[in-house]
Design a protein around this motif. Structure first.
Motif, PDB file in Angstrom:
ATOM      1  N   ASN A  33     103.919  64.527 130.022  1.00  0.00           N
ATOM      2  CA  ASN A  33     103.806  64.386 128.593  1.00  0.00           C
ATOM      3  C   ASN A  33     102.817  63.267 128.299  1.00  0.00           C
ATOM      4  OD1 ASN A  33     104.620  65.415 126.269  1.00  0.00           O
ATOM      5  ND2 ASN A  33     106.610  65.371 126.559  1.00  0.00           N
ATOM      6  N   ALA A  52     107.484  75.853 132.682  1.00  0.00           N
ATOM      7  CA  ALA A  52     108.254  76.506 131.634  1.00  0.00           C
ATOM      8  C   ALA A  52     108.202  78.019 131.792  1.00  0.00           C
ATOM      9  CB  ALA A  52     107.728  76.108 130.269  1.00  0.00           C
ATOM     10  N   ALA A  66     110.392  79.021 134.463  1.00  0.00           N
ATOM     11  CA  ALA A  66     111.786  78.932 134.044  1.00  0.00           C
ATOM     12  C   ALA A  66     112.219  80.205 133.345  1.00  0.00           C
ATOM     13  CB  ALA A  66     111.977  77.731 133.124  1.00  0.00           C
ATOM     14  N   ILE A  94     111.057  83.163 133.720  1.00  0.00           N
ATOM     15  CA  ILE A  94     111.172  84.253 134.679  1.00  0.00           C
ATOM     16  C   ILE A  94     112.480  84.153 135.447  1.00  0.00           C
ATOM     17  CG2 ILE A  94     110.221  85.192 136.806  1.00  0.00           C
ATOM     18  CD1 ILE A  94     107.451  84.359 135.795  1.00  0.00           C
ATOM     19  N   SER A  95     112.728  82.952 135.946  1.00  0.00           N
ATOM     20  CA  SER A  95     113.899  82.814 136.800  1.00  0.00           C
ATOM     21  C   SER A  95     115.177  82.987 135.981  1.00  0.00           C
ATOM     22  CB  SER A  95     113.834  81.488 137.543  1.00  0.00           C
ATOM     23  OG  SER A  95     114.827  80.626 137.151  1.00  0.00           O
ATOM     24  N   GLN A  96     115.099  82.520 134.735  1.00  0.00           N
ATOM     25  CA  GLN A  96     116.207  82.704 133.804  1.00  0.00           C
ATOM     26  C   GLN A  96     116.510  84.192 133.619  1.00  0.00           C
ATOM     27  OE1 GLN A  96     117.959  80.514 132.168  1.00  0.00           O
ATOM     28  NE2 GLN A  96     118.848  81.579 130.418  1.00  0.00           N
ATOM     29  N   LYS A 111     118.030  85.767 136.661  1.00  0.00           N
ATOM     30  CA  LYS A 111     119.427  85.328 136.822  1.00  0.00           C
ATOM     31  C   LYS A 111     120.337  86.184 135.960  1.00  0.00           C
ATOM     32  CE  LYS A 111     121.330  80.983 136.042  1.00  0.00           C
ATOM     33  NZ  LYS A 111     120.976  79.568 135.815  1.00  0.00           N
ATOM     34  N   ASN A 140     125.077  80.715 128.874  1.00  0.00           N
ATOM     35  CA  ASN A 140     123.731  80.312 128.476  1.00  0.00           C
ATOM     36  C   ASN A 140     123.395  80.712 127.047  1.00  0.00           C
ATOM     37  OD1 ASN A 140     123.716  79.643 131.099  1.00  0.00           O
ATOM     38  ND2 ASN A 140     121.891  80.784 131.650  1.00  0.00           N
ATOM     39  N   VAL A 146     115.074  80.398 123.501  1.00  0.00           N
ATOM     40  CA  VAL A 146     113.858  80.493 124.296  1.00  0.00           C
ATOM     41  C   VAL A 146     113.080  79.186 124.217  1.00  0.00           C
ATOM     42  CG1 VAL A 146     111.652  81.681 124.530  1.00  0.00           C
ATOM     43  CG2 VAL A 146     113.694  82.966 123.927  1.00  0.00           C
ATOM     44  N   GLN A 147     112.996  78.659 123.015  1.00  0.00           N
ATOM     45  CA  GLN A 147     112.257  77.410 122.816  1.00  0.00           C
ATOM     46  C   GLN A 147     112.909  76.266 123.582  1.00  0.00           C
ATOM     47  OE1 GLN A 147     109.432  77.681 121.253  1.00  0.00           O
ATOM     48  NE2 GLN A 147     109.899  79.803 120.740  1.00  0.00           N
ATOM     49  N   LEU A 164     114.646  76.487 126.219  1.00  0.00           N
ATOM     50  CA  LEU A 164     114.376  76.713 127.640  1.00  0.00           C
ATOM     51  C   LEU A 164     113.024  76.139 128.033  1.00  0.00           C
ATOM     52  CD1 LEU A 164     115.760  78.118 129.996  1.00  0.00           C
ATOM     53  CD2 LEU A 164     114.522  80.193 129.406  1.00  0.00           C
ATOM     54  N   ARG A 165     112.090  76.243 127.131  1.00  0.00           N
ATOM     55  CA  ARG A 165     110.759  75.705 127.402  1.00  0.00           C
ATOM     56  C   ARG A 165     110.770  74.192 127.488  1.00  0.00           C
ATOM     57  NH1 ARG A 165     105.938  78.952 125.405  1.00  0.00           N
ATOM     58  NH2 ARG A 165     106.803  80.949 124.850  1.00  0.00           N
ATOM     59  N   PRO A 219     112.069  71.963 131.296  1.00  0.00           N
ATOM     60  CA  PRO A 219     111.262  71.358 132.342  1.00  0.00           C
ATOM     61  C   PRO A 219     110.788  69.955 131.975  1.00  0.00           C
ATOM     62  CG  PRO A 219     110.600  73.617 132.014  1.00  0.00           C
ATOM     63  CD  PRO A 219     111.571  73.289 130.916  1.00  0.00           C
ATOM     64  N   ASP A 220     110.510  69.735 130.700  1.00  0.00           N
ATOM     65  CA  ASP A 220     110.072  68.411 130.272  1.00  0.00           C
ATOM     66  C   ASP A 220     111.191  67.386 130.423  1.00  0.00           C
ATOM     67  OD1 ASP A 220     107.562  69.308 129.676  1.00  0.00           O
ATOM     68  OD2 ASP A 220     108.027  69.714 127.574  1.00  0.00           O
ATOM     69  N   LEU A 232     109.715  61.889 124.597  1.00  0.00           N
ATOM     70  CA  LEU A 232     109.028  63.177 124.605  1.00  0.00           C
ATOM     71  C   LEU A 232     108.554  63.592 123.218  1.00  0.00           C
ATOM     72  CD1 LEU A 232     111.282  65.174 127.086  1.00  0.00           C
ATOM     73  CD2 LEU A 232     109.308  63.749 127.559  1.00  0.00           C
ATOM     74  N   ARG A 233     108.736  62.712 122.261  1.00  0.00           N
ATOM     75  CA  ARG A 233     108.303  62.970 120.893  1.00  0.00           C
ATOM     76  C   ARG A 233     108.929  64.228 120.301  1.00  0.00           C
ATOM     77  NH1 ARG A 233     102.174  60.938 121.070  1.00  0.00           N
ATOM     78  NH2 ARG A 233     102.633  58.993 122.132  1.00  0.00           N
ATOM     79  N   HIS A 239     120.430  75.677 134.895  1.00  0.00           N
ATOM     80  CA  HIS A 239     119.976  76.578 133.851  1.00  0.00           C
ATOM     81  C   HIS A 239     118.606  77.166 134.135  1.00  0.00           C
ATOM     82  CE1 HIS A 239     122.791  76.604 130.424  1.00  0.00           C
ATOM     83  NE2 HIS A 239     123.325  75.655 131.144  1.00  0.00           N
ATOM     84  N   LEU A 240     117.786  76.398 134.793  1.00  0.00           N
ATOM     85  CA  LEU A 240     116.438  76.868 135.094  1.00  0.00           C
ATOM     86  C   LEU A 240     116.417  77.746 136.343  1.00  0.00           C
ATOM     87  CD1 LEU A 240     114.290  73.701 134.371  1.00  0.00           C
ATOM     88  CD2 LEU A 240     114.506  75.762 133.006  1.00  0.00           C
ATOM     89  N   ARG A 291     106.001  88.301 132.215  1.00  0.00           N
ATOM     90  CA  ARG A 291     105.689  87.034 131.562  1.00  0.00           C
ATOM     91  C   ARG A 291     104.173  86.867 131.592  1.00  0.00           C
ATOM     92  NH1 ARG A 291     107.092  83.226 128.054  1.00  0.00           N
ATOM     93  NH2 ARG A 291     105.501  81.645 128.279  1.00  0.00           N
TER      94      ARG A 291
END
Lengths: 224, 224
Positions: free
Chosen positions: A185, A201, A204, A206-208, A211, B7, B12-13, B15-16, B19-20, B45-46, B82-83, B195
């Motif tokens: 970031n 991301a 993630a 894809i793997s989600q 699963k 889950n 979706v957002q 989930l993105r 990773p951060d 992370l703002r 989760h990921l 994807r």
DNA sequence: GCATAATCGATATAGTATTATCGATTATGC
DNA sequence: GCATAATCGATAATACTATATCGATTATGC
């Protein structure tokens, strides 16, 4: 002069769909199909018809004709306008590793309004070599070159550990937008726009999905 | 057995963003900061504080402690769960060009639960060479190898013109998810997840932003 | 020409995602 | 111990996105 189109009705999501529309439209034969309907496009791209119609209405310079659709050439023009493909922006790339090289040699960017004019790398062995017509310069030339050439876009493809320092250099060079491929970031002043290409991301998602798929499958098996 | 976490509350957002979060948390010293607050993370992370709290609440196996925050190790565990990082999925890559090579040599995927076990390319000169420990096989081995090894993820880094045919091969090999770097809308059966890594869309956002920036700037100038 | 059917634009509804607010809880410092 | 302030969870309000519906328009074929 083509008047400045108001972009306000175009959502972020819609903007993401534009390249897909464009790609499809370019694949059409303009002689054969002068017009295309929102329905056709929606069907081809597996989107909702109304959504497509709204998107097209927002980008098309002329409105659609009932029963016929939108004029393909006009649409292409309109989409490219909105995507900024007609105003080629110059960019520099920092980090001439595999990923950097891949981006440098990707000709598609040129059509998409991005022209990478130079690359930078800290590895002296790469300096002054040419990759797909673009020269690789040492890092200490970065700030000056960006300023002199008035470059506004920087692409970061260096390892995570160096991303922030590269970012700082780019900003010093007057960069206004950063396309960041490192999973960090970046800290930037408010006038600088950062677009993170977040591979993790994507992974993630894809793997989600897999699963959930497995889960569903095992449930079906156990309940049958 | 760790019970299967629901889950459903994770968008979706969200989930993105995981990773951060994960990246930030891994950068923390677990001895020093055993707990972390949603506020701290949001700030770093703002992001909006409440948003982060909601995300964390969804992934954390234990709930957060007022005044302290969430337990870092628990959070990492939860996010990785989760990921899907704990179930490393094996993948094959098709198209060992620059981009393909970049992905093959990107070690980060390993940590993120993706293990590319083999590459395929139509160019005979590349066959049986090894790129970062992964062998490049001829295309006609693809279907068989995928089936035998029960590979479920395919990465497509071939030119646009060949993407669909490669896609079909992958599906024949039993692939369930495709990570597509070619700018095409692949046609797949409903059980296969695609994807798209849409570089053009990212570019569009950047150029869109710059355009607005210029517009704003020129307005400020002309009105002053 | 005229009925038909496809398509459009506009508006309404539904669905998601983000942000704000507030009472409850608990570490911290006096 | 007790007041304070930080943080949480829950719920409400807002904003954004996607989908459905409907009357208006116009190419097509008879």
């Amino acid at each position: 002069m083509t008047e400045q189109k108001e972009n306000k009705t175009l959502s972020v999501q819609a903007l993401r769909r534009l390249p897909d529309y464009l790609h499809y439209l370019k694949g059409q034969n303009p002689k054969k199909d002068q017009y295309i309907s929102a329905s056709t496009l929606a069907n081809a791209l597996r989107l909702n018809e109304v959504q497509v119609r709204k998107d097209l209405a927002a980008v098309s310079p002329t409105s659609g004709k009932p029963r016929a659709g939108f004029e393909v050439t006009q649409l292409i023009q309109g989409i490219e306008d909105h995507l900024g493909y007609h105003s080629v922006d110059e960019a520099v790339l920092v980090g001439a590793g595999k990923l950097g090289q891949a981006l440098l040699s990707y000709e598609g960017f040129r059509n998409a309004g991005l022209n990478i004019v130079a690359a930078f790398d800290s590895n002296p062995e790469m300096h002054h070599t040419s990759l797909d017509g673009k020269y690789v310069f040492p890092m200490d030339k970065l700030v000056n070159l960006c300023q002199r050439m008035k470059i506004h876009i920087g692409v970061i493809t260096v390892p995570t550990t160096h991303a922030q320092e590269v970012c700082d250099l780019l900003i010093e060079g007057g960069i206004l937008a950063i396309w960041n491929f490192a999973p960090v970031n970046l800290k930037v002043p408010s006038h600088v726009y950062v677009r993170n290409e977040n591979m993790a991301a994507s992974l993630a998602m894809i793997s989600q999905h897999l699963k959930q798929q497995y889960q569903k499958d095992s449930m079906e098996v156990s309940s049958s």
